[in-house]
Design an enzyme around this catalytic site. Structure first.
Site, mmCIF file in Angstrom:
data_model
loop_
_atom_site.group_PDB
_atom_site.id
_atom_site.type_symbol
_atom_site.label_atom_id
_atom_site.label_comp_id
_atom_site.label_asym_id
_atom_site.label_seq_id
_atom_site.Cartn_x
_atom_site.Cartn_y
_atom_site.Cartn_z
ATOM 1 N N LYS A 1 -0.579 -4.308 -3.076
ATOM 2 C CA LYS A 1 -1.877 -3.879 -2.538
ATOM 3 C C LYS A 1 -2.128 -2.469 -3.034
ATOM 4 C CE LYS A 1 -5.056 -2.600 0.695
ATOM 5 N NZ LYS A 1 -5.626 -1.267 0.925
ATOM 6 N N ASP B 1 9.823 5.750 -10.157
ATOM 7 C CA ASP B 1 9.355 6.369 -11.400
ATOM 8 C C ASP B 1 9.975 7.744 -11.620
ATOM 9 O OD1 ASP B 1 7.825 4.193 -11.892
ATOM 10 O OD2 ASP B 1 5.882 5.179 -11.651
ATOM 11 N N SER C 1 0.816 -1.215 0.000
ATOM 12 C CA SER C 1 0.000 0.000 0.000
ATOM 13 C C SER C 1 0.853 1.271 0.000
ATOM 14 C CB SER C 1 -0.954 -0.044 1.201
ATOM 15 O OG SER C 1 -1.953 0.926 1.105
#
Length: 546
Positions: free
Chosen positions: A315, A301, A290
């Protein structure tokens, strides 16, 4: 002419679109109203006509929870008692005994007492089984026994517990328990790399990481390792704030997407960063979930950190608690998380299940490629795939079964009482200890319950129902024996991994979790690898294409 067609053509299209939405809404509303009427009529009819007395509240509770269980594991209903019992204070503060406890098969076990908190001060140790709280004998208590260990500050709670077969008594004085989001940070042995453990994303997570970062920089840290292993997640905005420590203001960290437009959001950094240039490595494993994956995925990224370890949990579903009538509540999955490059974090697709009712997982051959800010290729497929994957960070199925079934935990308890005087000395788990561990598993008749073994036992259960178990008894025992021999080989094959898990648990018994983290700073392979990359500027820049 253009104006004419604009009025004659475009307006009817717009009107038609509104008509379509209106009709769709009416159809949805009618279907919901229809099903509610059917359910209400059925529920009333059964309650009034069933041969025995029934409890309407219990029936409704089971009906709702069973219905939601078919969606995903995170969409849950909380009745009035559940709301009171399980409401989490996301500030990280509560009043209690200061220990991790679990209840398995009706037994309330101390899993980990936190240093200098009430349970620890009362002398409780990991492995102790609480059997009585006040006048309540837990053998006959079917509710959540943890509620009996909560109350006002300075409340005195008398308990009885079992330790190594002996019945003992203690009095616990309840106190405020401040659960640290950053339970540990320090300099590594190279004297230039700072190490920060982030164990959860509560309301104080970003402020504690910031405090640790500034202190380590003052102590001379010119590189940082952020450890998110085992971190199950928490508050979304805290994940954004933690990224904000290392990336510029107004940078997209995560987006959420849903069929309901009001749940579509883009979350950006809001503040000036602390340090845009300090080399950064982030550790993740299969239990990083999460919010942990938001941080790791965003920093990957944005080419801001090297990710080290094993693919994270995956998740990527967003939940929101919604209040219902009569003090009840439902926690609903409302959207999915996406990293800045557009990757979906979610691993399992609960809307598409296999023939056994299990959510499907995307195969590696079907992963989609995405580009980081500097053009590196990264993939979806659920979770965050590290830039540097390490076998040591992955957990074998046999090790997972040992942890889940408390084989590691129970052996460490026995080891602790057989070796009471180790103190702050780091123990060595030898090959003889591993042999003793295997003997312990046999003595305790420990069931590994791997997926294959569970499936085999389920087959026998079905055979008993169909009354054919006697006819297949010989073959079943042969297959079970073969499977157990395979598991024995799997234990030996993964000996080093299991020895490390044993050592981790044993260290906590003598030196608490702080001692384990201190040990990691000099002996953990993932930290060693991360530190090595950070200290090699050429390799670090090559990975991030700087």
């Amino acid at each position: 002419m253009f104006s004419y067609f604009k009025k004659r053509y475009v307006v009817p299209v717009l009107a038609g679109s509104f008509l379509f939405v209106g009709v769709s809404f009416q159809q949805d509303f009618f279907e919901i109203a229809k099903q509610l009427e059917i359910f209400t009529t059925m529920f009333k009819t059964v309650n009034q006509n069933y041969v025995d007395e029934v409890n309407p509240g219990e029936m409704m509770d089971k009906a709702i929870k069973s219905m939601l269980a078919d969606l995903d594991p995170y969409t849950n209903y909380f009745n009035e008692q559940d709301v009171v019992r399980f409401k989490i204070n996301s500030s990280g503060e509560y009043t209690g005994i200061g220990a991790m406890i679990s209840r398995k098969e009706g037994r309330l076990i101390i899993v980990e007492p936190y240093k200098n908190f009430p349970a620890d001060k009362a002398g409780l140790k990991a492995g102790d089984e609480i059997v009585q709280i006040g006048d309540v004998n837990l053998v006959d208590f079917k509710e959540d026994a943890g509620t009996l260990l909560r109350g006002a500050k300075n409340t005195k709670v008398d308990i009885k517990y079992k330790r190594q077969g002996k019945l003992l008594s203690a009095q616990i004085v309840l106190d405020e328990v401040d659960v640290k989001a950053v339970p540990f940070y320090s300099m590594l042995s190279d004297k230039t790399t700072g190490y920060i453990v982030l164990s959860q994303f509560n309301a104080k997570a970003s402020s504690e990481v910031k405090e640790a970062l500034l202190k380590l920089k003052t102590d001379g840290a010119t590189k940082i390792v952020l450890d998110l292993r085992g971190n199950p997640g928490g508050l979304l905005h805290e994940a954004v704030n933690i990224c904000n420590l290392f990336v510029p203001q107004n940078e997209i960290i995560v987006t959420t997407k849903s069929k309901n437009e009001k749940h579509n959001n883009t979350y950006k950094t809001q503040k000036a960063p602390i340090d845009l240039d300090i080399p950064l490595a982030v550790l993740v494993d299969g239990k990083s979930a999460s919010a942990s994956e938001i941080v790791a995925g965003a920093l990957q990224d944005l080419d801001r950190a090297v990710i080290v370890g094993a693919r994270s949990f995956g998740k990527g579903l967003v939940q929101r608690p919604l209040d219902l009538s009569y003090g009840t509540q439902v926690k609903v999955t409302i959207s999915r998380y996406y990293t800045p490059s557009g990757r979906c974090i979610q691993a399992l697709d609960y809307s598409h299940k296999d023939k056994n009712g299990k959510a499907t997982r995307t195969e590696a051959k079907n992963y989609n490629a995405f580009k980081t800010k500097k053009g590196r290729t990264v993939y979806d497929g659920g979770g965050i795939q590290p830039d540097i994957e390490m076998e040591e960070a992955k957990q074998s199925s046999i090790a997972a079964a040992l942890v889940k079934g408390d084989g590691i935990f129970n052996f460490a308890t026995e080891y602790y009482y057989k070796n009471p005087n180790l103190g702050t000395k780091i123990p060595t788990v030898t090959d003889q200890d591993f042999t003793n561990f295997k003997a312990f598993l046999k003595k305790e008749n420990f069931q590994l319950d791997t997926e294959t073994e569970v499936a085999l036992k389920n087959t026998l259960a079905v055979a008993k129902k169909e009354k054919i178990d006697e006819s297949i008894a010989t073959e079943y025992q042969q297959l079970l024996a073969a499977l157990q021999r395979t598991e024995e080989k799997a234990l030996d094959k993964n000996k080093e991994e299991i020895k490390n898990l044993l050592l981790d648990e044993i260290i906590k018994r003598y030196q608490y979790r702080e001692g384990l983290y201190q040990y990691y700073t000099t002996s953990n392979p993932e930290i060693t690898k991360a530190s090595s990359i950070l200290n090699n500027t050429v390799e670090y820049n090559k990975i991030l294409k700087n």
